[in-house]
Each structure stands twice: as C-alpha cells, then as structure tokens.
Write a protein that holds these residues in place. Structure first.
Motif, PDB file in Angstrom:
ATOM      1  N   PRO A   1       0.808  -1.226   0.000  1.00  6.48           N
ATOM      2  CA  PRO A   1       0.000   0.000   0.000  1.00  6.48           C
ATOM      3  C   PRO A   1       0.840   1.275   0.000  1.00  6.48           C
ATOM      4  CG  PRO A   1       0.033  -0.942   2.188  1.00  6.48           C
ATOM      5  CD  PRO A   1       0.710  -1.926   1.289  1.00  6.48           C
ATOM      6  N   THR A   2       2.122   1.187   0.335  1.00  6.49           N
ATOM      7  CA  THR A   2       2.904   2.427   0.452  1.00  6.49           C
ATOM      8  C   THR A   2       4.109   2.434  -0.463  1.00  6.49           C
ATOM      9  OG1 THR A   2       4.162   1.467   2.278  1.00  6.49           O
ATOM     10  CG2 THR A   2       2.230   2.756   2.847  1.00  6.49           C
ATOM     11  N   THR A   3       4.224   1.445  -1.338  1.00  2.00           N
ATOM     12  CA  THR A   3       5.409   1.367  -2.189  1.00  2.00           C
ATOM     13  C   THR A   3       5.501   2.565  -3.134  1.00  2.00           C
ATOM     14  OG1 THR A   3       5.236  -0.997  -2.074  1.00  2.00           O
ATOM     15  CG2 THR A   3       6.654  -0.148  -3.776  1.00  2.00           C
ATOM     16  N   ALA A   4       4.328   3.076  -3.567  1.00  2.00           N
ATOM     17  CA  ALA A   4       4.350   4.190  -4.505  1.00  2.00           C
ATOM     18  C   ALA A   4       4.421   5.537  -3.788  1.00  2.00           C
ATOM     19  CB  ALA A   4       3.105   4.139  -5.397  1.00  2.00           C
ATOM     20  N   LEU A   5       4.526   5.525  -2.470  1.00  6.68           N
ATOM     21  CA  LEU A   5       4.453   6.783  -1.713  1.00  6.68           C
ATOM     22  C   LEU A   5       5.808   7.183  -1.131  1.00  6.68           C
ATOM     23  CD1 LEU A   5       1.163   6.094   0.286  1.00  6.68           C
ATOM     24  CD2 LEU A   5       1.415   7.247  -1.917  1.00  6.68           C
ATOM     25  N   ASP A   6       5.923   8.458  -0.772  1.00  2.40           N
ATOM     26  CA  ASP A   6       7.111   8.955  -0.084  1.00  2.40           C
ATOM     27  C   ASP A   6       7.184   8.411   1.331  1.00  2.40           C
ATOM     28  OD1 ASP A   6       8.096  10.679  -2.061  1.00  2.40           O
ATOM     29  OD2 ASP A   6       6.439  12.045  -1.627  1.00  2.40           O
ATOM     30  N   VAL A   7       8.376   8.496   1.927  1.00  2.05           N
ATOM     31  CA  VAL A   7       8.518   7.936   3.281  1.00  2.05           C
ATOM     32  C   VAL A   7       7.580   8.571   4.280  1.00  2.05           C
ATOM     33  CG1 VAL A   7      10.765   6.856   3.430  1.00  2.05           C
ATOM     34  CG2 VAL A   7      10.620   9.332   3.490  1.00  2.05           C
ATOM     35  N   THR A   8       7.384   9.890   4.204  1.00  2.00           N
ATOM     36  CA  THR A   8       6.516  10.514   5.212  1.00  2.00           C
ATOM     37  C   THR A   8       5.062  10.108   4.994  1.00  2.00           C
ATOM     38  OG1 THR A   8       6.585  12.496   3.849  1.00  2.00           O
ATOM     39  CG2 THR A   8       7.972  12.484   5.779  1.00  2.00           C
ATOM     40  N   SER A   9       4.623  10.038   3.726  1.00  2.00           N
ATOM     41  CA  SER A   9       3.262   9.563   3.461  1.00  2.00           C
ATOM     42  C   SER A   9       3.133   8.113   3.878  1.00  2.00           C
ATOM     43  CB  SER A   9       2.906   9.665   1.979  1.00  2.00           C
ATOM     44  OG  SER A   9       3.185  10.929   1.487  1.00  2.00           O
TER      45      SER A   9
END
Lengths: 279, 264, 328
Positions: C179-187
């Motif tokens: 779910p977070t692979t496409a997101l920045d670390v903070t997101s």
C-alpha cells in the motif's frame, strides 16, 4: 577548495513550469520547481539529493543535463556554462555527463537491441567509432556492468529488471563520462537486486573514478553511495552536509521528519504485542 | 500469414484482370441480363447482362488502387506532419493542428464532391480528394501517440545521448507507433473503398464503363429484391479485402514487435 | 477464531511456454482481528495469494486446495457469491492509488458506491456515510470536499480515499498489497499509521503484503516469508526477526539498506543473494531455494523440505536452518 574548476557547479538555479491556462485571457499560472538552488561537485566526489516527490529533485537532475531550460541561474559542467553553449559544443560536453533513470522498463526502447541501445551515446557523440572498435566498446562496457558481450544481440524484454538497469548503466558509461546523474536508479528494483545494483554503482565509482549526482527519496540507500547529501524540500536545498553528519545530527526540522519516517528493523512497532500465526 | 495470402491473391486477380477476364467487361447482352450464378457466369450477370465475375476482377484494380494511393497520400503527408508537431511543439504544432481542424471541419464526402467538381470527375481526382481527408486522421493519431512517447524515459535517454529531434523521431518514435499506424491504415483503407463508392455513385469517381466495387454496390441497390446477388458479390469482395488487409496489418504489427516475434 | 485459512493452495497458469507454477502449496491461518505480514520479492507469489483470496486470479490460472473464509471455501463459490464477499467482507488496498480510483468520478461517489451496492443504502444515507468515512481517513469535509476528483489529490491522499472505500462496509479482512510502495517515506508512515488505527478500531484482520522487511517488523504481529510460490518461514514477527532461521530470510535482511547497519561507513557493500529465482516452468524437485543457498547440501535436492517447528508458532521449511541468533 582546489583551484581547478569543480566538475559541476550549480548557481542560483531557478526553474518555473508554466501550467495550463485556466481562462483564455489570463496569464498562465507558474509553478516554481527549483528555487535558487546552488551546489558543487568536485571530480570523483558523489552527492546525493534526497527529498519527496515534488521536491524538485528530478527537475534538478534534468536541468543539470540541459534537458530543461531554467528561468534563472547557471549550470557549469567542467567550467563551461551549459546553457550558453551552442548545440555543437553542448553535444561535445554531453560525453562527460550521462544519466541513469528510475524505471528500467521505460528507459530502454523496446524495439532496439541491447547493443544498439548501449551504443546510442557513442553513435551520437563520438562519430567515427565504427565496426570492430564500436563492437569492442559495447562488449567492454557490457562486461563492466556484469553482462555478457553476446547480450548485445538480445532485446530488453529478455532481461529482468535488475539486468535492464545494468544495461541502462552500461549506456551511461560508454562515452567514459566523469559525471553520472542517477535519478532514483534502484527504487523500482527488488531488495536483493537493489543491493546488487547499488554495489555495482560503488564498484564502478572506485574503478572509474566517477562522480555521482544520486537522486533518491530513500535516505537509507543514499548512505551507501555518496559522501555528501543535500536535502531538498519544495524546490530548495534545506540542508547539506556530509552523509554521516546529516544522519547523526540533522539540523533542519524537515530532515528530522524524513529520518523519523523511515521504518527500521528493531525500531518502534505499531499495534499490540506479537501473537502466533502458525497453522 | 492468412492476411498476406488473401492480399496477394487479390493483387494477383487485379493484375490478371488487366490482361484477361472471363468475359469482356463492357459488352452489353440485354437478353442475358440478371442471370443467377451458373456454369458460364460463375457469379451471374448484371442488369445489362455483363458478367459479374469479370467486373469484380476489373473493379479490384480501381477500388484497390484508388484506396491504396489515397491512404498512401494521407499517411505520407499526415504522419510526418504529426511527428513534426510532436517534436517541435510550440508554433509549429499550433499551425499543423489548426490546419488539421480546418480540413476536418468540412464533411469529407462533400468536400470531395467540391474538389472533383472543380477539377473534373475521374479516378485521379477522387484519389486526391480522398487522400486529403486522410491527412488529418494520420496527423492527429501520430501526434497523439508521439507526444506520449516523448515523455518516455528512453526518449529522454536519447536526448542525454545527444540525439537531435529528427534522429529521435526516426529511431525511436516512428518504430514505436508503426503498429498503431498500420492498424489505422487498414481502417482507412476500408473507409476509402466506401468513399470511392460514394463518389463513383455520384458519377465523380471511376468513369463508366470501368467498374469499381463501390459503384457496383450502388448500382445493385435498386435491384436489391430482384437480384440480391448483384449486391452480395461486390460486398463480399470488399469484406474479404478489408479482412485480408486487417489480418495483414495484425501480422505486420506482430512482426514489427520484438516482444511478440519470439512467440510466433 | 480463525477467519481465513489457506490449505495447500496451488495455482498454476497456462502460458505459451507451458504451465507455470505460481503458488506451490501455500497454507496459513489468520485469526479475526490479527495482522499478518507477507514478505518476499516480486514474483514470490505474495500478490498472487492476495488475488486468490479475492477470487481475482487471471482467467488462465487454475487453483487447487482450499481458501476457507468465515467457514466457506472461496474457491467453490460462484462469481455472484464471490461478489458479495468481495468488498463486503474482504476489502483490498492496492499499490497504485491512481489506477485504483476511477479518474472521472468524485471521491465521494466512489466511497458511496460500495455502501449503496453492498449495504443497499439510499443515495442520501450513502453520501452522509461517505462523508464520515472520508473524515475518518483524514480527509475532513470543508477542506477535502467529496466533490473532488482523484487527480486533485496527492498520492498519499488518494491512498486515503482507497482506504475509505475499503472501510465502507466494515469488512472482516483488509488486504493491503504494497500500500505504500508508490508513496514517499513521510506519506508511508502516515498511511501505515492510519491502517493500524482503523484495523484496531473495527477489529479487522490485516494481511499486509510488502517487499520491505522493516514495514513488516513495524506493522504486523505475525509474518510469512515467501519465496518462489512457497512459504519458507513463518511465525510471530518478533520471533522470526530474532531468529531469521531460513537462509533466504537472512539474505533478504542482509541485502536491505534499511537493515541494522546504522553505523556502517559510507561505501559499504551490501550483501547480495547470488543467482536468480527459478523458472516457474521448470521448478526443481527439491528445496526451491537450494540453487541460491550457501548452506545447501545434497539432502536438499531430492524433495522439498517439510516445514518444521523451531519453537511453537515459528516454522521454517529448511533442512539446515540457522540456529544462532539473527545478526541483530
């Protein structure tokens, strides 16, 4: 600082993008991707640029390679202002700075054989290299990234993601450049492949004396390939320093926020204590 | 390669008709009109007693030639224009695309009527008229596909490698949109056959007594209930041709794509 | 209480080069309200497992075994029955929030859609509930109108919308596939926080699929390590990390730049796993990892190793597991 000109000097680089007009007779809105960015890179040195998407780090990579025309400021490569150069001399300068992209699937033309792809900068920038010499250069550079000379006859789709990224690196190396701009070169790769490609970056640097401008959103990756790091936020460099120093004692709140967000094995955990899941 | 076989047979038949047909195409035999298919007349005869098979063979020359050349004109001018617009952007793009809009704004067939009215009826003018209205189709398609390719990293990589716009267009853009263009060409070819039929029907295309498939269809229209075979056979000819070209297009597309080549 | 139980799930797919084995005897159990991390590299079968549970396997795939969910075998259900489970009892969050949303529908409509479809709410009731859900995932109304379209949001905000859609029917199981692979670390941190909160609040079970060991460590109570369609190690997350018994698990850890080497100098080489994942058309008869394993011996080659229990709740499919402590 030495007396010789640095390999790369970026001074007060500002880059605006024009957005689509909202109404017909209204000035088009602008978006400032880079705001007075300055940095220097000596020959053989590596600098990582970290930041989140939209921080302007990819714009910086493109502006450095004269793929975007900045609104203000200058980029000097080997002491020459890239935006003041005519097409011919700029082309000559391109031999010294090449690029590796994030997506190893998008950065190789699916209709060309690997040999053609790898030789493209050679064909464009060093006319007169042909026949056996050209074949030898292709073989040499493929072998230097851990591929085989006969891979030149294959198409990109016959390779895995990690191997494709090696092909992209080979293409960047074939003109014997001094600077490689790498835009998130490992973030599309699997963990074990990522490690192999990062090691390759480090090996090549030691062997060939390369400099990297290494763009990444992943602070952990950066620590392995660069000695200096610049943290970008909303088009500006908010903190710059030696990697170890920035990691140990981050000064800017944004850097601290970034560092805190990286999940760490052995670090804090969310939710309740462990329960079993064995069948 | 069924597509290639069908296309080759059609071309062979068309060429054959130039030197030989079972019956002369223009000889009128009123007593023998509207015969159903028989041993002498494989596909029957039309309302003037002319042999339908002979006319379809001869019509192949006109229909295929008109459509191929018209599509050739459209693609030959439209593709470079579209590629240019995508490569240069800015003013060049504006000019090219407004020219396209201008051409598109006229109903194609009506304008073709205008052109043939100005320059006189005949196959050549029909070709030019149909060809002109194929230009914006190809220009738009090429520009749209090329624009998205210009955003791709491998094009950016070619720019880093010091390639100019023309070389990038030739080396990277066109090979990657070739399959799209080939499919569009087969579609336009079918439309061109129909456009030629329309023009011929109005007396502005192929001139009598030379047959074309479209004209035969239109002539058969009034006899639909009396002699349906008159409409069926030219219709079948058009259908088989378009199908053959479509299959050929698919085959060429797969052949051009290195990812699919291995699977064949 | 067991919510989801996979028993010896095998998935093969027909390709032009012959049948390929994608999942080779995957079994695990997930209790209601529990969190399970599934970790492995691309092609290891972790996403295929999720798709099998959702009944969304590709048309050319054939599945054998059992997927028991709330006591019913999902593999035996027809498409209509599956549709009532999908979205209603099992919801999914995908990797790419842009493609998971329909670009021409407002976010409010997209969240309300599931409510109207599965719960039969009227338009007004569904919209009101959608508003509450969007607020719950951190997109409160005046600032984030439900009339917004996906392209007007950032990646992290879009993923919040996807989560709101997943929560709409209060499913019993949430599957989050990278779910977070496409997101920045903070997101990433914010989205993982949000997922942890809502699953705890609603008592949902969570199946978190990721390639990042650190994300598993941080977010799950139990975990599976998958390699080439097989589960090679499983157990309570803390237990697995303490031991890292399977050579592949250790290889993954050593290769990870997020590992434990906080004090290693710049320029340090990362450990790599030599070789390549075996071709799914020609899987070796023995241990699937043997070809890349430094500890492999002749005994590994004739047949796959049975899973053995190291301590209760910690299993490993390896004949020669590491028995020292993990290099923590």
């Amino acid at each position: 600082m030495t007396v010789t000109a640095p390999l790369l000097r970026v001074e007060d680089l500002t880059l605006d993008y024009t957005l689509p007009r909202r109404r017909l007779f209204e000035a088009a809105p602008r978006f400032r991707a880079l705001n007075a960015v300055s940095l220097q890179l000596a020959k053989g040195e590596s600098l990582a640029v970290v930041g989140e998407s939209g921080s302007g780090k990819s714009s910086l990579a493109r502006a450095v390679l004269a793929l975007e025309r900045p609104t203000a400021g200058r980029v000097e490569l080997l002491g020459r202002d890239v935006y003041a150069l005519a097409l011919g001399p700029l082309r000559a300068l391109r031999r010294h700075a090449q690029m590796v992209f994030q997506d190893p699937y998008g950065s190789l033309d699916p209709r060309r054989k690997v040999g053609w792809i790898v030789a493209e900068p050679l064909d464009a920038l060093e006319q007169g290299v042909a026949g056996d010499e050209r074949r030898a250069r292709i073989a040499e550079v493929l072998e230097s990234v851990g591929l085989k000379a006969r891979d030149a006859e294959k198409f990109p789709h016959e390779f895995s993601g990690g191997q494709r990224q090696r092909i992209a690196i080979a293409r960047a190396l074939i003109t014997h450049p001094d600077l490689i701009v790498a835009d998130e070169p490992v973030s599309a790769l699997d963990v074990s492949v990522q490690a192999q490609v990062l090691n390759l970056f480090m090996d090549l640097r030691e062997r060939l004396g390369l400099s990297y401008l290494f763009i990444s959103h992943d602070l952990a990756v950066v620590r392995h390939v660069a000695e200096r790091v610049a943290v970008m936020c909303q088009g500006e460099i908010v903190e710059e320093g030696m990697v170890e120093e920035v990691f140990r004692r981050p000064q800017h709140p944004y850097t601290r926020k970034l560092l805190a967000a990286v999940p760490r094995i052995g670090g804090a955990r969310r939710g309740e204590p462990a329960a079993t899941a064995a069948p | 390669m069924i597509g290639l076989a069908v296309t080759l047979v059609l071309v062979a038949v068309a060429l054959l008709s130039l030197v030989w047909t079972p019956y002369p195409i223009a000889v009128i035999d009123v007593p023998g009109k509207l015969q159903p298919p028989s041993a002498e007349h494989w596909l029957g005869t039309d309302q003037f007693g002319r042999d339908v098979l002979s006319r379809i063979m001869a019509g192949a020359v006109n229909s295929i030639a008109v459509s191929l050349v018209a599509v050739g004109i459209g693609a030959g001018i439209g593709v470079p224009l579209g590629a240019l617009a995508a490569a240069r952007r800015g003013l060049v793009e504006e000019v090219v695309m407004r020219f396209n809009d201008f051409t598109f704004a006229f109903p194609a067939l009506l304008s073709a009527v205008m052109i043939t009215a100005l320059f006189g009826p005949g196959a050549v003018n029909a070709i030019v008229a149909i060809g002109i209205f194929n230009i914006p189709v190809f220009a738009r398609l090429t520009r749209g596909a090329a624009l998205s390719l210009w955003q791709r990293d491998f094009v950016l990589a070619a720019r880093v490698a010091g390639r100019g716009r023309t070389r990038i267009t030739l080396d990277h853009i066109l090979p990657n949109i070739a399959s799209l263009l080939i499919v569009q060409m087969t579609i336009q070819f079918a439309l061109a056959i129909l456009a030629e039929a329309g023009l011929s029907y109005l007396g502005l295309g192929t001139q009598p007594p030379n047959p074309s498939w479209g004209k035969m269809l239109n002539e058969a229209q009034t006899l639909m209930f009396l002699a349906p075979q008159l409409a069926v056979f030219p219709g079948l000819a058009i259908m088989i041709t378009v199908l053959g070209l479509n299959l050929l297009g698919d085959g060429l597309r797969d052949l051009l794509d290195p990812r699919l080549r291995r699977l064949r | 209480m067991t919510l989801l139980s996979l028993q010896d799930l095998r998935v093969t797919i027909d390709t032009p080069d012959g049948p390929a084995t994608l999942l080779d005897g995957v079994s695990f159990e997930l209790a209601a309200g529990q969190s399970l991390g599934v970790v492995g590299e691309s092609g290891c079968g972790k996403s295929m497992t999720a798709l099998a549970v959702m009944g969304l396997l590709p048309a050319a795939a054939r599945a054998q075994g059992q997927i028991l969910f709330e006591g019913r075998d999902l593999l035996a259900l027809d498409e209509d029955a599956l549709c009532r489970v999908r979205g209603r009892r099992i919801a999914m969050v995908f990797q790419e929030p842009m493609t998971a949303l329909n670009p021409v529908k407002t976010i409010g409509d997209q969240v309300a859609e599931g409510l109207r479809w599965h719960l039969g709410l009227g338009r007004g009731a569904a919209e009101a509930r959608a508003l509450t859900l969007l607020q719950r995932v951190g997109l409160p109304a005046p600032r984030f109108s439900p009339q917004l379209y996906p392209h007007q949001l950032s990646g992290g905000q879009r993923q919040r919308v996807v989560i709101a859609m997943a929560l709409a029917c209060e499913p019993a199981l949430l599957i989050a596939d990278e779910p977070t692979t496409a997101l920045d670390v903070t997101s990433q941190a914010e989205i993982l926080d949000l997922i942890a909160e809502v699953t705890a609040e609603l008592g949902m079970a969570l199946m978190l699929i990721t390639h990042d060991l650190a994300v598993v460590w941080q977010n799950t109570a139990a975990m599976l390590v998958m390699y080439a369609g097989c589960v090679v190690e499983r157990g309570a997350t803390a237990e697995v990390f303490a031991r890292m018994a399977h050579p592949y698990t250790r290889g993954l850890l050593a290769a990870s730049p997020h590992g434990l080497d906080a004090d290693l100098p710049s320029g340090h080489r990362l450990a790599t796993i030599p070789g390549q994942v075996p071709d799914p058309h020609q899987r070796p008869p023995g241990c699937i990892f043997a070809g890349r394993c430094r500890r492999a011996a002749d005994a590994c080659l004739p047949r796959p190793p049975a899973e053995r229990t190291l301590v209760p709740g910690h299993g490993v499919a390896c004949l020669f597991p590491h028995d020292d402590e993990a290099p923590a």
